[in-house]
Design a protein around this motif. Structure first.
Motif, mmCIF file in Angstrom:
data_model
loop_
_atom_site.group_PDB
_atom_site.id
_atom_site.type_symbol
_atom_site.label_atom_id
_atom_site.label_comp_id
_atom_site.label_asym_id
_atom_site.label_seq_id
_atom_site.Cartn_x
_atom_site.Cartn_y
_atom_site.Cartn_z
ATOM 1 N N ASP A 52 -18.996 24.739 80.902
ATOM 2 C CA ASP A 52 -18.446 25.945 81.537
ATOM 3 C C ASP A 52 -17.584 26.767 80.579
ATOM 4 O OD1 ASP A 52 -19.726 25.203 83.822
ATOM 5 O OD2 ASP A 52 -17.948 24.396 84.843
ATOM 6 N N ASN A 53 -16.837 26.095 79.701
ATOM 7 C CA ASN A 53 -15.966 26.839 78.782
ATOM 8 C C ASN A 53 -16.778 27.728 77.853
ATOM 9 O OD1 ASN A 53 -13.579 25.606 79.771
ATOM 10 N ND2 ASN A 53 -13.968 23.804 78.505
ATOM 11 N N PHE A 54 -17.828 27.175 77.273
ATOM 12 C CA PHE A 54 -18.671 27.968 76.380
ATOM 13 C C PHE A 54 -19.436 29.042 77.148
ATOM 14 C CE2 PHE A 54 -18.184 23.985 74.002
ATOM 15 C CZ PHE A 54 -17.793 24.483 72.772
ATOM 16 N N SER A 55 -19.838 28.733 78.372
ATOM 17 C CA SER A 55 -20.536 29.723 79.189
ATOM 18 C C SER A 55 -19.636 30.919 79.479
ATOM 19 C CB SER A 55 -21.002 29.074 80.498
ATOM 20 O OG SER A 55 -21.642 30.023 81.326
ATOM 21 N N THR A 56 -18.367 30.643 79.764
ATOM 22 C CA THR A 56 -17.419 31.730 80.020
ATOM 23 C C THR A 56 -17.227 32.585 78.780
ATOM 24 O OG1 THR A 56 -16.259 30.371 81.666
ATOM 25 C CG2 THR A 56 -15.072 32.263 80.752
ATOM 26 N N LEU A 57 -17.104 31.941 77.622
ATOM 27 C CA LEU A 57 -16.901 32.686 76.383
ATOM 28 C C LEU A 57 -18.092 33.574 76.049
ATOM 29 C CD1 LEU A 57 -15.264 29.904 74.167
ATOM 30 C CD2 LEU A 57 -14.169 32.008 74.935
ATOM 31 N N PHE A 58 -19.300 33.068 76.307
ATOM 32 C CA PHE A 58 -20.502 33.821 75.950
ATOM 33 C C PHE A 58 -20.803 34.946 76.935
ATOM 34 C CE2 PHE A 58 -21.887 29.933 73.504
ATOM 35 C CZ PHE A 58 -21.800 30.549 72.267
ATOM 36 N N HIS A 59 -20.522 34.732 78.203
ATOM 37 C CA HIS A 59 -20.967 35.680 79.223
ATOM 38 C C HIS A 59 -19.889 36.663 79.679
ATOM 39 C CE1 HIS A 59 -23.988 32.376 79.670
ATOM 40 N NE2 HIS A 59 -24.792 33.415 79.751
ATOM 41 N N ASP A 60 -18.626 36.362 79.414
ATOM 42 C CA ASP A 60 -17.550 37.275 79.811
ATOM 43 C C ASP A 60 -17.409 38.361 78.748
ATOM 44 O OD1 ASP A 60 -15.148 38.547 80.559
ATOM 45 O OD2 ASP A 60 -14.453 36.717 81.534
ATOM 46 N N SER A 61 -17.572 39.607 79.145
ATOM 47 C CA SER A 61 -17.532 40.719 78.195
ATOM 48 C C SER A 61 -16.162 40.874 77.535
ATOM 49 C CB SER A 61 -17.920 42.028 78.893
ATOM 50 O OG SER A 61 -17.017 42.321 79.947
ATOM 51 N N VAL A 62 -15.110 40.414 78.219
ATOM 52 C CA VAL A 62 -13.764 40.536 77.640
ATOM 53 C C VAL A 62 -13.668 39.752 76.342
ATOM 54 C CG1 VAL A 62 -11.324 39.972 77.990
ATOM 55 C CG2 VAL A 62 -12.668 40.935 79.866
ATOM 56 N N TYR A 63 -14.195 38.538 76.349
ATOM 57 C CA TYR A 63 -14.106 37.704 75.150
ATOM 58 C C TYR A 63 -15.004 38.242 74.043
ATOM 59 C CZ TYR A 63 -11.737 34.546 78.336
ATOM 60 O OH TYR A 63 -10.862 34.006 79.237
ATOM 61 N N ARG A 64 -16.130 38.813 74.386
ATOM 62 C CA ARG A 64 -16.977 39.429 73.360
ATOM 63 C C ARG A 64 -16.264 40.616 72.719
ATOM 64 N NH1 ARG A 64 -21.142 38.780 77.284
ATOM 65 N NH2 ARG A 64 -21.121 41.033 77.693
ATOM 66 N N THR A 65 -15.584 41.400 73.545
ATOM 67 C CA THR A 65 -14.847 42.556 73.018
ATOM 68 C C THR A 65 -13.733 42.114 72.084
ATOM 69 O OG1 THR A 65 -15.317 43.832 75.028
ATOM 70 C CG2 THR A 65 -13.490 44.577 73.646
ATOM 71 N N VAL A 66 -12.991 41.094 72.495
ATOM 72 C CA VAL A 66 -11.891 40.601 71.662
ATOM 73 C C VAL A 66 -12.429 39.995 70.368
ATOM 74 C CG1 VAL A 66 -9.963 38.977 71.553
ATOM 75 C CG2 VAL A 66 -10.415 40.219 73.664
ATOM 76 N N ALA A 67 -13.572 39.309 70.446
ATOM 77 C CA ALA A 67 -14.172 38.720 69.249
ATOM 78 C C ALA A 67 -14.568 39.808 68.253
ATOM 79 C CB ALA A 67 -15.378 37.868 69.633
ATOM 80 N N LEU A 68 -15.213 40.858 68.740
ATOM 81 C CA LEU A 68 -15.608 41.962 67.863
ATOM 82 C C LEU A 68 -14.380 42.673 67.293
ATOM 83 C CD1 LEU A 68 -18.609 43.464 69.880
ATOM 84 C CD2 LEU A 68 -18.707 42.104 67.781
ATOM 85 N N ARG A 69 -13.352 42.819 68.112
ATOM 86 C CA ARG A 69 -12.121 43.452 67.633
ATOM 87 C C ARG A 69 -11.481 42.610 66.531
ATOM 88 N NH1 ARG A 69 -8.316 43.435 72.203
ATOM 89 N NH2 ARG A 69 -9.704 45.057 73.047
ATOM 90 N N SER A 70 -11.484 41.298 66.693
ATOM 91 C CA SER A 70 -10.907 40.412 65.685
ATOM 92 C C SER A 70 -11.676 40.494 64.376
ATOM 93 C CB SER A 70 -10.899 38.963 66.195
ATOM 94 O OG SER A 70 -10.188 38.859 67.418
ATOM 95 N N LEU A 71 -12.998 40.517 64.474
ATOM 96 C CA LEU A 71 -13.818 40.662 63.270
ATOM 97 C C LEU A 71 -13.552 42.008 62.595
ATOM 98 C CD1 LEU A 71 -17.248 39.211 64.463
ATOM 99 C CD2 LEU A 71 -15.700 38.208 62.776
ATOM 100 N N GLY A 72 -13.424 43.058 63.394
ATOM 101 C CA GLY A 72 -13.153 44.381 62.839
ATOM 102 C C GLY A 72 -11.831 44.434 62.096
ATOM 103 N N VAL A 73 -10.794 43.817 62.672
ATOM 104 C CA VAL A 73 -9.480 43.783 62.012
ATOM 105 C C VAL A 73 -9.567 43.007 60.706
ATOM 106 C CG1 VAL A 73 -7.136 42.854 62.197
ATOM 107 C CG2 VAL A 73 -8.129 44.116 64.105
ATOM 108 N N ALA A 74 -10.237 41.846 60.721
ATOM 109 C CA ALA A 74 -10.356 41.029 59.505
ATOM 110 C C ALA A 74 -11.112 41.774 58.411
ATOM 111 C CB ALA A 74 -11.044 39.704 59.838
#
Length: 278
Positions: A52-74
């Protein structure tokens, strides 16, 4: 192999094996915890395998947005540091007199002696409403960036700049002067020599420095809390689930995002020969 070298390897094998076991063991423990869950009522750990934890990370758009934002900052921090570090290191290695090079290297290292928090709060003071940024830009009708992603990128770029300068400086020192003189003798100007000779030879050193700036920026969560305003990066999700939410399994699952990204980045850096410049 000489007996002295064999004895040295024997002495080092035990601590190296211990570090390897401790590091890999912690990763295995984290991986196992990522498949657990917490009881929604008591908050206790439920040691029943679930995805369930990985499913939430993959399917919740909030976490995808934060992941892309983190990559962009780096990536932004890495690009800015590279753009600033190349001319700095070029001056230090090829323009400054030999007796001044040690002084310049020490000057680059000096900010590392100061506390991380002191430097970050100094940037918070400069970027605040009554800070230096607004005071300097005010007469031109401009306003400072305030707190947010721009402030995070500026602060992280300052914090990790020495880690980019030093590998590039080392790479420039390995470029023989005869190559630069040969380029000049063949009629190339300074700009052409920089593009066609220096930068291709310097590329592995730039990638080596980017390993530090990229990984440190991707895993940072303190700077975001100090100067990020309402912004949030992926490391903050991990931190908040450890402390505030007390959801260790979800934090463990979220930790695999930076780990996988860094492993992929290291694999690409190894192909460029950058690891030899560390």
């Amino acid at each position: 192999m000489s007996s002295a070298r064999l004895r040295l390897l024997g002495l080092l094998s035990a601590p190296l094996a211990w570090l390897l076991v401790a590091y890999l063991g912690s990763l295995v423990a984290m991986f196992a915890t990522a498949f657990w869950s917490t009881d929604s009522f008591t908050g206790a750990l439920v040691r029943v395998p679930t995805g369930d934890n990985f499913s939430t990370l993959f399917h919740d758009s909030v976490y995808r947005t934060v992941a892309l934002r983190s990559l962009g900052v780096a990536v932004a921090v890495t690009v800015i540091d590279a753009a600033v570090a190349v001319p700095m290191a070029l001056f230090m290695a090829k323009v400054a007199r030999p007796r001044w090079r040690g002084v310049l290297v020490a000057a680059v290292l000096t900010p590392l002696w100061a506390s991380y928090l002191v430097k970050t709060y100094a940037w918070r003071t400069m970027l605040s409403e009554d800070g230096v940024a607004n005071w300097a830009l005010g007469p031109f009708g401009l306003h400072g960036p305030g707190f947010g992603l721009v402030a995070v990128v500026l602060t992280l770029s300052y914090l990790w700049l020495p880690y980019m300068v030093l590998p590039i400086y080392a790479g420039l020192e390995r470029i023989p002067e005869s190559m630069l003189e040969a380029s000049s003798d063949l009629g190339a100007g300074a700009g052409r020599t920089l593009r066609s000779v220096v930068l291709p030879l310097l590329f592995p050193a730039i990638v080596a420095g980017s390993i530090f700036t990229f990984s440190l920026s991707l895993g940072d969560y303190i700077t975001v809390k100090i100067v990020g305003g309402s912004s949030q990066l992926f490391a903050n999700i991990i931190y908040d689930n450890i402390g505030v939410a007390a959801n260790l399994p979800f934090a463990a699952a979220a930790s695999f995002f930076p780990v996988i990204v860094i492993l992929v980045y290291l694999a690409l850096a190894r192909r460029s020969g950058a690891l030899e410049n560390l």
